[in-house]
Design an enzyme around this catalytic site. Sequence first.
Site, PDB file in Angstrom:
ATOM      1  N   THR A 124      10.612  13.820  -3.764  1.00  0.00           N
ATOM      2  CA  THR A 124      10.632  15.144  -3.113  1.00  0.00           C
ATOM      3  C   THR A 124       9.561  15.253  -2.023  1.00  0.00           C
ATOM      4  O   THR A 124       9.595  16.167  -1.207  1.00  0.00           O
ATOM      5  CB  THR A 124      10.344  16.255  -4.148  1.00  0.00           C
ATOM      6  OG1 THR A 124       9.017  16.041  -4.659  1.00  0.00           O
ATOM      7  CG2 THR A 124      11.333  16.212  -5.296  1.00  0.00           C
ATOM      8  N   ASP A 127      -4.230   2.878  -1.425  1.00  0.00           N
ATOM      9  CA  ASP A 127      -4.070   1.461  -1.760  1.00  0.00           C
ATOM     10  C   ASP A 127      -4.993   0.593  -0.908  1.00  0.00           C
ATOM     11  O   ASP A 127      -5.592  -0.363  -1.393  1.00  0.00           O
ATOM     12  CB  ASP A 127      -2.624   1.006  -1.532  1.00  0.00           C
ATOM     13  CG  ASP A 127      -1.704   1.484  -2.648  1.00  0.00           C
ATOM     14  OD1 ASP A 127      -2.223   1.852  -3.724  1.00  0.00           O
ATOM     15  OD2 ASP A 127      -0.484   1.510  -2.431  1.00  0.00           O
ATOM     16  N   ASP A 154      -0.592   3.035   3.081  1.00  0.00           N
ATOM     17  CA  ASP A 154      -1.089   3.925   2.031  1.00  0.00           C
ATOM     18  C   ASP A 154      -2.621   3.851   1.998  1.00  0.00           C
ATOM     19  O   ASP A 154      -3.205   2.820   1.642  1.00  0.00           O
ATOM     20  CB  ASP A 154      -0.508   3.502   0.675  1.00  0.00           C
ATOM     21  CG  ASP A 154      -0.861   4.510  -0.415  1.00  0.00           C
ATOM     22  OD1 ASP A 154       0.066   5.071  -1.013  1.00  0.00           O
ATOM     23  OD2 ASP A 154      -2.071   4.746  -0.651  1.00  0.00           O
ATOM     24  N   ARG A 158       1.692  12.436  -4.829  1.00  0.00           N
ATOM     25  CA  ARG A 158       2.912  12.835  -4.142  1.00  0.00           C
ATOM     26  C   ARG A 158       4.120  12.322  -4.908  1.00  0.00           C
ATOM     27  O   ARG A 158       4.211  11.133  -5.192  1.00  0.00           O
ATOM     28  CB  ARG A 158       2.892  12.255  -2.729  1.00  0.00           C
ATOM     29  CG  ARG A 158       4.048  12.708  -1.890  1.00  0.00           C
ATOM     30  CD  ARG A 158       3.781  12.467  -0.446  1.00  0.00           C
ATOM     31  NE  ARG A 158       3.756  11.063  -0.094  1.00  0.00           N
ATOM     32  CZ  ARG A 158       3.978  10.629   1.132  1.00  0.00           C
ATOM     33  NH1 ARG A 158       4.231  11.481   2.093  1.00  0.00           N
ATOM     34  NH2 ARG A 158       3.937   9.357   1.399  1.00  0.00           N
TER      35      ARG A 158
END
Length: 221
Positions: free
Chosen positions: A114, A214, A211, A110
């Site tokens: 944006t 992660d 995340d 990602r």
Amino acid sequence: MTTQTYENTLVCNYPLVEHNLSIIRDQKTTPERFRNAAKRLAYILLYEAYSNLPMKTIETQTPICTTKTQIIDPKADIIIAPILRAGLAFADVAAEILPEATIRHMGMYRNEETLKPVWYYNKTPQELKNPQNTYVYVLDPMLATGNSSIETINLFLEKGMREENLTFVNLIASPQGINNIRSRFKKIRIVTAHIDEGLNEKGYIIPGLGDAGDRLFNTFG
Ligand code: URA
């Protein structure tokens, strides 16, 4: 399967699911414990996801007599499509319980500004051999904005498969992500463990679990 507030969306809010979600949401949970809880969740979600597979009746000889049994139709082409890297949390379980499937990894990250997906690996086939009888299971634990899922879903649908035969499997979904997908695809199936409150300004799910990549792979800092 109980809650069904969005069309074609199954929320598996079972006690075992809630229990393991509580573990993976906790920021104190170690990567090892996180992976194990995610794996337990994957079994439950995938059993639900695979419930649309076509069946065929065959004759089976037991030690006692002949009987009719049901198998997954061998003519069905089944594709598991994990979105790298967090989708790997589900991929082994998906293949373990359905060894007949083909695994096609989808690589994208990602762009943090944006929030749009950037492709680096696409293992979709050039064409589907049997589009009308192809069943695809897209795996990505977090349905946040929905942008990367939409990219992946498009890659399969443009090859002529039936929309209702594509299932998107995730752990936690945001209402924005579901609505984004639904604004484009009315019939694809979504199987999730929970629908959360929403997204923060960085596109992370609230309350979510941070995340997922992660936390799975211990890549902090
Ligand atoms: N991806 C993640 O891993 N977590 C989020 O909350 C959103 C996207």
